[in-house]
Design a protein around this motif. Structure first.
Motif, short mmCIF file in Angstrom:
data_model
loop_
_atom_site.label_atom_id
_atom_site.label_comp_id
_atom_site.label_asym_id
_atom_site.label_seq_id
_atom_site.Cartn_x
_atom_site.Cartn_y
_atom_site.Cartn_z
N CYS A 1 42.79 40.93 37.54
CA CYS A 1 42.22 42.18 38.04
C CYS A 1 41.46 42.90 36.93
CB CYS A 1 43.33 43.07 38.62
SG CYS A 1 42.72 44.42 39.65
N ASP A 2 42.00 43.99 36.40
CA ASP A 2 41.23 44.78 35.43
C ASP A 2 41.91 44.87 34.07
OD1 ASP A 2 43.27 46.33 36.47
OD2 ASP A 2 42.14 48.20 36.36
N GLU A 3 42.77 43.90 33.74
CA GLU A 3 43.29 43.77 32.39
C GLU A 3 42.99 42.37 31.88
OE1 GLU A 3 45.53 47.20 33.90
OE2 GLU A 3 45.56 45.14 34.67
N THR A 4 42.44 42.31 30.66
CA THR A 4 42.22 41.02 30.01
C THR A 4 43.36 40.83 29.03
OG1 THR A 4 39.83 41.46 30.11
CG2 THR A 4 40.56 39.61 28.73
N ILE B 1 48.81 40.74 23.94
CA ILE B 1 47.60 41.55 23.81
C ILE B 1 47.05 41.86 25.20
CG2 ILE B 1 45.33 41.74 22.75
CD1 ILE B 1 47.58 41.39 20.73
N VAL B 2 46.86 43.14 25.49
CA VAL B 2 46.32 43.56 26.78
C VAL B 2 45.17 44.53 26.55
CG1 VAL B 2 46.78 44.65 28.99
CG2 VAL B 2 48.58 43.31 27.87
N LEU B 3 44.01 44.21 27.09
CA LEU B 3 42.85 45.10 27.01
C LEU B 3 42.57 45.66 28.39
CD1 LEU B 3 40.44 46.27 25.41
CD2 LEU B 3 39.14 44.25 26.07
N SER B 4 42.73 46.98 28.54
CA SER B 4 42.52 47.62 29.84
C SER B 4 41.04 47.92 30.05
CB SER B 4 43.32 48.93 29.90
OG SER B 4 43.00 49.63 31.08
N GLN B 5 40.64 47.89 31.32
CA GLN B 5 39.25 48.20 31.69
C GLN B 5 39.14 49.54 32.39
OE1 GLN B 5 37.71 45.03 34.12
NE2 GLN B 5 38.24 43.42 32.66
N ILE B 6 40.12 50.40 32.21
CA ILE B 6 40.14 51.68 32.94
C ILE B 6 38.84 52.46 32.76
CG2 ILE B 6 41.18 53.98 32.99
CD1 ILE B 6 43.89 52.72 32.71
N ASP C 1 37.75 35.62 24.84
CA ASP C 1 37.85 34.77 23.64
C ASP C 1 38.51 35.52 22.49
OD1 ASP C 1 36.65 32.78 25.03
OD2 ASP C 1 34.73 32.84 23.96
N GLY C 2 38.09 36.76 22.28
CA GLY C 2 38.67 37.55 21.20
C GLY C 2 40.13 37.89 21.45
N ILE C 3 40.49 38.13 22.70
CA ILE C 3 41.88 38.45 23.05
C ILE C 3 42.78 37.23 22.78
CG2 ILE C 3 43.45 39.02 24.95
CD1 ILE C 3 41.81 41.37 24.01
N VAL C 4 42.32 36.05 23.14
CA VAL C 4 43.10 34.83 22.89
C VAL C 4 43.26 34.60 21.39
CG1 VAL C 4 43.08 32.30 23.09
CG2 VAL C 4 42.48 33.71 25.06
#
Length: 361
Positions: free
Chosen positions: A10-13, A32-37, A60-63
Motif C-alpha cells: 500500500c503506502d509504506e515501503t 525499515i519503514v518509509l511512510s508515504q503519508i 532499493d535504498g530501503i533494502v
C-alpha cells in the motif's frame, strides 16, 4: 534462519531482516519503514499510481538500509520473502519484482507472502503465541475476525459487509475537516469531546453472525454534522468522541460473539488468546474495550507493538520463516503473479458488498 522481507502492498515501503537461531526467540535485526503519508495527504487518501512510483524510487535504498542495519550480508540470508497480495497491484509488482531480482542474483529462494498472513502470524514473532488463537484485523483495508489454526490454516469467521473500519475513520475525519490520516486525528480530537452527546447507531449489534458494517454509522455522522453546521471545535470533538464510542461498542459486541464461538470450537484450549492487529489497533479506546472484554471472557489480550501492527516488512520476513520451518515455501514463487485480492482461506464465501473493493479486500 535469516530472511529478508519486503513489503510494498500500500503506502509504506519497507524491508526487514528477521532471524531465528535454534530454539531461541526470534529476533528482528532490522525493520525499515518509509511512510508515504506526505505524498498522499493532499488527496485525503492513497493514490495507487503515486504509491507505486514512490516504491520504485525508495525500495532499493530501503533494502540496502535493512541489510546494513541487520549486520547480515546478502550472502548469509537464507531466503527472500515479499508481499505478493492482497494490495495495490502497482506496489505489489514493484516489491515482488525487486525480491525476484535479488533472489535470482543471490541464488536464494523466493517466498510469496500473503499480507494478511503476515498480520496473522505477528503475535508468534512478538509473543511466542501457540496455535490456535483468534485474530481481529482492523485496518484501512480490512476488518476481519479470523481463527488462526496453524501456518497456512485460517478460517475467516467475520468480515465487513461495506467499509473497513480504518476507512470509516478516514471518511469521518474528511467529513469533519480533519487532516489525513483520519484515524489518529479522530482519536486525538475525541479526547476532548463528549461521547454521550450523539446517539450514533451500533451497527450489527445483536446479530448472531459476527460480521461488521460501518456505512450506516458513517451516514449518521454526516447527518449529525449537517444538522448543526457550521461546526464549532466543540461540535467536532463531540462527534468524534461519539463516533469512537459507537465503534468500540460495536466491536465489543462482534468480538464477544467470536470469543464464545472460539470456546465452543476449541474446548481443549487452556489459554485462549485474542490478537488485534492493523493500524486501528493503535486506538486506545478500542484497545481498552477489547482488553476488558477479554478479561471478562478469560482470554489473553495480545496487541503487538504499534510498529508491528501497521504495515511492515518484519511480519513478512517472519511469515517467510514460518513457511520455511513448515516446509511450505512456495515452489512457484519465481513465477507468482501479484494478487490484488487474496483471501487467507478458501472456505469462507466472499461477502457481497462494497467492502470487497478496498485496497486489500
Amino acid at each position: 534462519m535469516r530472511v529478508l522481507g519486503i513489503e510494498t502492498s500500500c503506502d509504506e515501503t519497507a524491508a526487514s531482516v528477521v532471524a531465528l537461531d535454534g530454539t531461541s526467540a526470534p529476533e528482528i535485526l532490522s525493520n525499515i519503514v518509509l511512510s508515504q503519508i506526505e505524498e498522499h495527504a493532499a488527496f485525503g487518501g492513497v493514490v495507487p499510481e503515486i504509491a507505486a512510483r514512490a516504491h520504485v524510487e525508495a525500495l532499493d535504498g530501503i533494502v540496502e538500509a535493512a541489510l546494513a542495519d541487520s549486520g547480515v550480508a546478502l550472502g548469509d540470508i537464507d531466503a527472500i520473502a515479499a508481499t505478493a497480495g492482497p494490495g495495490l497491484v502497482g506496489g505489489l509488482i514493484v516489491g515482488l519484482m525487486t525480491a525476484r531480482a535479488i533472489a535470482a542474483a543471490a541464488n536464494k529462494p523466493l517466498i510469496a507472502i500473503n499480507h494478511l498472513e503476515g498480520h496473522a502470524l505477528t503475535a508468534r514473532l512478538t509473543d511466542g503465541l501457540d496455535f490456535p488463537y483468534l485474530l481481529l484485523l482492523v485496518s484501512g483495508g480490512h476488518t476481519q475476525i479470523v481463527a488462526v489454526r496453524g501456518v497456512g490454516d485460517y478460517q475467516r469467521w467475520a468480515t465487513t459487509i461495506d467499509d473497513a473500519l480504518g476507512e470509516a475513520f478516514d471518511k469521518t475525519a474528511k467529513m469533519l475537516g480533519l487532516p489525513y490520516p483520519g484515524g489518529p486525528n479522530v482519536e486525538k480530537t475525541a479526547a476532548s469531546g463528549n461521547a454521550a452527546r450523539f446517539a450514533f447507531p451500533r451497527p450489527m449489534k445483536g446479530s448472531a453472525q459476527p460480521d461488521f458494517s460501518f456505512s450506516g454509522l458513517k451516514t449518521a455522522v454526516r447527518q449529525a454534522a449537517t444538522a448543526i453546521a457550521p461546526l464549532s471545535d466543540e461540535d467536532v470533538a463531540d462527534i468524534c468522541a461519539s463516533f469512537q464510542a459507537a465503534v468500540a461498542d460495536a466491536l465489543g459486541d462482534r468480538v464477544g460473539r467470536a470469543l464464545n464461538r472460539f470456546r465452543q470450537e476449541f474446548p481443549g484450549k487452556a489459554d485462549p488468546a485474542l490478537v488485534v492487529a492493523g493500524g486501528v489497533a493503535a486506538n486506545v479506546t478500542i484497545k481498552a474495550t477489547l482488553d476488558k472484554l477479554c478479561a471478562q471472557a478469560g482470554f489473553t489480550f495480545v496487541a503487538p507493538p504499534l510498529k508491528l501492527c501497521t504495515d511492515n516488512a518484519a511480519m513478512i520476513a517472519w511469515a517467510g520463516i514460518e513457511r520455511l520451518r513448515a516446509g511450505m515455501a512456495e515452489e512457484n514463487a519465481a513465477d507468482f503473479v501479484p494478487r490484488s485480492r487474496w483471501p487467507l482461506d478458501s472456505i469462507s464465501a466472499p461477502m457481497v458488498g462494497s467492502g470487497r473493493r478496498g485496497a486489500k479486500a
